[in-house]
Scaffold this motif. Structure first.
Motif, PDB file in Angstrom:
ATOM      1  N   TYR A  95       0.816  -1.211   0.000  1.00 53.09           N
ATOM      2  CA  TYR A  95       0.000   0.000   0.000  1.00 53.09           C
ATOM      3  C   TYR A  95       0.859   1.276   0.000  1.00 53.09           C
ATOM      4  O   TYR A  95       0.420   2.342   0.419  1.00 53.09           O
ATOM      5  CB  TYR A  95      -0.937   0.019   1.211  1.00 53.09           C
ATOM      6  N   ARG A  97       1.634   3.091  -2.416  1.00 54.76           N
ATOM      7  CA  ARG A  97       1.001   4.110  -3.262  1.00 54.76           C
ATOM      8  C   ARG A  97      -0.005   4.932  -2.465  1.00 54.76           C
ATOM      9  O   ARG A  97      -0.170   6.124  -2.702  1.00 54.76           O
ATOM     10  CB  ARG A  97       0.327   3.462  -4.469  1.00 54.76           C
ATOM     11  N   ASN A  98      -0.697   4.299  -1.516  1.00 57.06           N
ATOM     12  CA  ASN A  98      -1.634   5.051  -0.669  1.00 57.06           C
ATOM     13  C   ASN A  98      -0.879   6.030   0.206  1.00 57.06           C
ATOM     14  O   ASN A  98      -1.321   7.149   0.460  1.00 57.06           O
ATOM     15  CB  ASN A  98      -2.445   4.093   0.204  1.00 57.06           C
ATOM     16  N   THR A 101       0.099   9.231  -1.590  1.00 53.83           N
ATOM     17  CA  THR A 101      -1.014  10.179  -1.673  1.00 53.83           C
ATOM     18  C   THR A 101      -1.070  11.083  -0.447  1.00 53.83           C
ATOM     19  O   THR A 101      -1.240  12.296  -0.554  1.00 53.83           O
ATOM     20  CB  THR A 101      -2.350   9.413  -1.804  1.00 53.83           C
ATOM     21  N   CYS A 319       6.407   7.418  -8.630  1.00 48.19           N
ATOM     22  CA  CYS A 319       6.006   6.292  -7.787  1.00 48.19           C
ATOM     23  C   CYS A 319       4.961   5.535  -8.594  1.00 48.19           C
ATOM     24  O   CYS A 319       3.898   6.078  -8.908  1.00 48.19           O
ATOM     25  CB  CYS A 319       5.438   6.774  -6.457  1.00 48.19           C
ATOM     26  N   TRP A 320       5.279   4.291  -8.952  1.00 50.97           N
ATOM     27  CA  TRP A 320       4.408   3.549  -9.849  1.00 50.97           C
ATOM     28  C   TRP A 320       3.257   2.927  -9.060  1.00 50.97           C
ATOM     29  O   TRP A 320       3.457   2.237  -8.064  1.00 50.97           O
ATOM     30  CB  TRP A 320       5.190   2.477 -10.590  1.00 50.97           C
ATOM     31  N   LEU A 321       2.033   3.156  -9.523  1.00 50.75           N
ATOM     32  CA  LEU A 321       0.824   2.800  -8.779  1.00 50.75           C
ATOM     33  C   LEU A 321       0.045   1.644  -9.385  1.00 50.75           C
ATOM     34  O   LEU A 321      -0.984   1.237  -8.824  1.00 50.75           O
ATOM     35  CB  LEU A 321      -0.105   4.029  -8.705  1.00 50.75           C
ATOM     36  N   ASP A 322       0.506   1.118 -10.511  1.00 52.78           N
ATOM     37  CA  ASP A 322      -0.292   0.138 -11.245  1.00 52.78           C
ATOM     38  C   ASP A 322       0.340  -1.243 -11.168  1.00 52.78           C
ATOM     39  O   ASP A 322       1.559  -1.388 -11.057  1.00 52.78           O
ATOM     40  CB  ASP A 322      -0.407   0.578 -12.708  1.00 52.78           C
ATOM     41  N   LEU A 367       4.912  -2.093  -9.552  1.00 50.16           N
ATOM     42  CA  LEU A 367       4.050  -1.561  -8.506  1.00 50.16           C
ATOM     43  C   LEU A 367       4.859  -1.150  -7.277  1.00 50.16           C
ATOM     44  O   LEU A 367       5.669  -1.927  -6.764  1.00 50.16           O
ATOM     45  CB  LEU A 367       3.012  -2.619  -8.117  1.00 50.16           C
ATOM     46  N   ASN A 368       4.647   0.088  -6.821  1.00 50.56           N
ATOM     47  CA  ASN A 368       5.265   0.674  -5.622  1.00 50.56           C
ATOM     48  C   ASN A 368       6.741   1.021  -5.788  1.00 50.56           C
ATOM     49  O   ASN A 368       7.375   1.510  -4.851  1.00 50.56           O
ATOM     50  CB  ASN A 368       5.106  -0.243  -4.393  1.00 50.56           C
ATOM     51  N   THR A 405      -5.146   5.694 -13.000  1.00 50.83           N
ATOM     52  CA  THR A 405      -3.988   6.497 -12.622  1.00 50.83           C
ATOM     53  C   THR A 405      -2.857   5.536 -12.287  1.00 50.83           C
ATOM     54  O   THR A 405      -2.963   4.731 -11.376  1.00 50.83           O
ATOM     55  CB  THR A 405      -4.319   7.365 -11.391  1.00 50.83           C
TER      56      THR A 405
END
Length: 412
Positions: A95, A97-98, A101, A319-322, A367-368, A405
């Motif tokens: 998490y 990526r959270n 944010t 920061c890669w979120l996918d 991711l992340n 996103t």
């Protein structure tokens, strides 16, 4: 009264949600009716008559069932000195990526460290993310000191280990506080259990830390909406609505409209349906100009004497979120506030290896991951470096086909 926005970060079960609950509880910021609900829920979950303070922020059902934080939870409270907006970030690596944010909207980060485990890889990850995203102030809260019998030696060892990380980071104010979020030691008031600690409590630091004001940065305004009623009563009305991102604007200021690069003058300012002489960072405003110019959503106004970068080539941290890896050469949409442009990733320059605390060459970003990339757009963008102005130095990448996103950008 000003507002401090801060985020808590750390490993899973380091006590982030409990710390926030303790701050709210001990500062009398939880309403009586909410206390009753928390007491009932605490009994249902823990079979304990005491309040589970983590429930104050762990609002999702999955969070309460698992006893973890998944999404960023925001809480608001105030003392007689300052207002606060708290972001409680999840501790799991998946998490990250959270957590990014929450950091993007914060002035300060509290990094919790479990006194039993010391500095971990996740500690380094959160410290580096906070630094990369421009935060200058950090509180290192060494938690669960009650389990370690309030040992000064344990505190000194963790403090020394974190100090060793600072040469790689960009923080200019670091406070170390030994705490027990569960018991309440050094959260709101200083604790008798740590007589060897003479510094301020967590709340004292939060109430007194200096907030960098956006008004002192160069003036930046991006058009969100062109107001042109075309009615008989408002036949000549033409205003440009948007948010003052940083700095300030006055009636009479000479400005430059970008990317057209046309000079003009502000002849009228509106805010809250009132004519005003000045608008400052954070104000929603309608700007009226002396000349009729072709201006569209996403265009920028800067003061004539100011400089800003205009380019269709940029370097950026991402920061890669996918779950799908970044693809070099694939078209993406770059959303820079109200400006959308098509871009391609030209190259991956380097990736941050948090395990070894170094930058490494990379040919993929997953991711992340946090990496530095080179981007080329089909139109020139108007931006600042993220470290100089995070309001105009951030952007997001959107996948053209899925509309997800996929990346958070910090422009270099």
């Amino acid at each position: 009264m000003d507002t401090l926005k801060f985020i808590t970060a750390g490993n899973v079960d380091d006590g982030k949600s409990t710390l926030i609950g303790r701050l709210l509880y001990d500062s009398h910021s939880i309403h009586t009716d909410q206390l009753g609900v928390l007491q009932k829920q605490s009994k249902n979950i823990s079979k304990n008559s005491d309040i589970d303070l983590a429930l104050v922020t762990d609002g999702l059902r999955a969070e309460r069932e698992q006893g973890i934080t998944i999404d960023v939870a925001y809480k608001y409270f105030a003392t007689n000195k300052r207002k606060f907006i708290i972001a409680d970030a999840p501790g799991h690596e998946q998490y990250t990526r959270n957590m990014v944010t929450g950091v993007s909207n914060s002035d300060l980060i509290i990094i919790l460290i479990d006194a039993r485990n010391g500095v971990t890889t996740q500690t380094k990850r959160h410290a580096s993310i906070g630094s990369l995203m421009g935060l200058k102030k950090v509180i290192v809260a060494i938690n669960k000191m009650d389990i370690e019998d309030y040992s000064e030696q344990v505190y000194d060892k963790i403090r020394s280990d974190f100090q060793a990380l600072l040469p790689n980071l960009h923080y200019d104010q670091v406070n170390y506080v030994p705490i027990s979020a569960l018991v309440g030691d050094n959260i709101v008031t200083n604790s008798e259990n740590t007589p060897w600690y003479q510094g301020p409590s967590i709340l004292e630091i939060l109430e007194t830390v200096e907030i960098e004001t956006q008004e002192n940065l160069p003036s930046r305004f991006q058009v969100q909406y062109v107001i042109r009623p075309q009615e008989d009563a408002l036949h000549d009305y033409r205003g440009y609505a948007g948010l003052v991102l940083t700095g300030k604007y006055n009636v009479g200021d000479k400005i430059r409209v970008l990317p057209a690069n046309i000079e003009t003058k502000i002849v009228r300012l509106e805010s809250d349906l009132q004519d005003v002489e000045q608008v400052v960072a954070g104000d929603n405003a309608v700007v009226h100009l002396e000349d009729d110019i072709d201006i569209s959503r996403g265009d920028s106004f800067i003061l004539l004497q100011d400089n800003v970068t205009q380019s269709n080539k940029l370097s950026s941290w991402v920061c890669w979120l996918d779950s799908q890896d970044l693809q070099v050469g694939k078209p993406y949409i770059l959303q820079h506030r109200f400006k959308s442009v098509r871009v391609k990733i030209k190259a991956i320059t380097q990736r941050w290896d948090v395990n070894n605390w170094e930058f490494i060459p990379a040919d993929k970003v997953g991711l992340n991951d946090i990496a530095q990339i080179e981007i080329q757009s089909n139109q020139a963008l108007v931006f600042d470096s993220f470290l100089e102005n995070n309001k105009t130095g951030n952007a997001i990448l959107v996948d053209e086909t899925s509309h997800n996103t996929v990346g958070a950008l910090m422009i270099l």
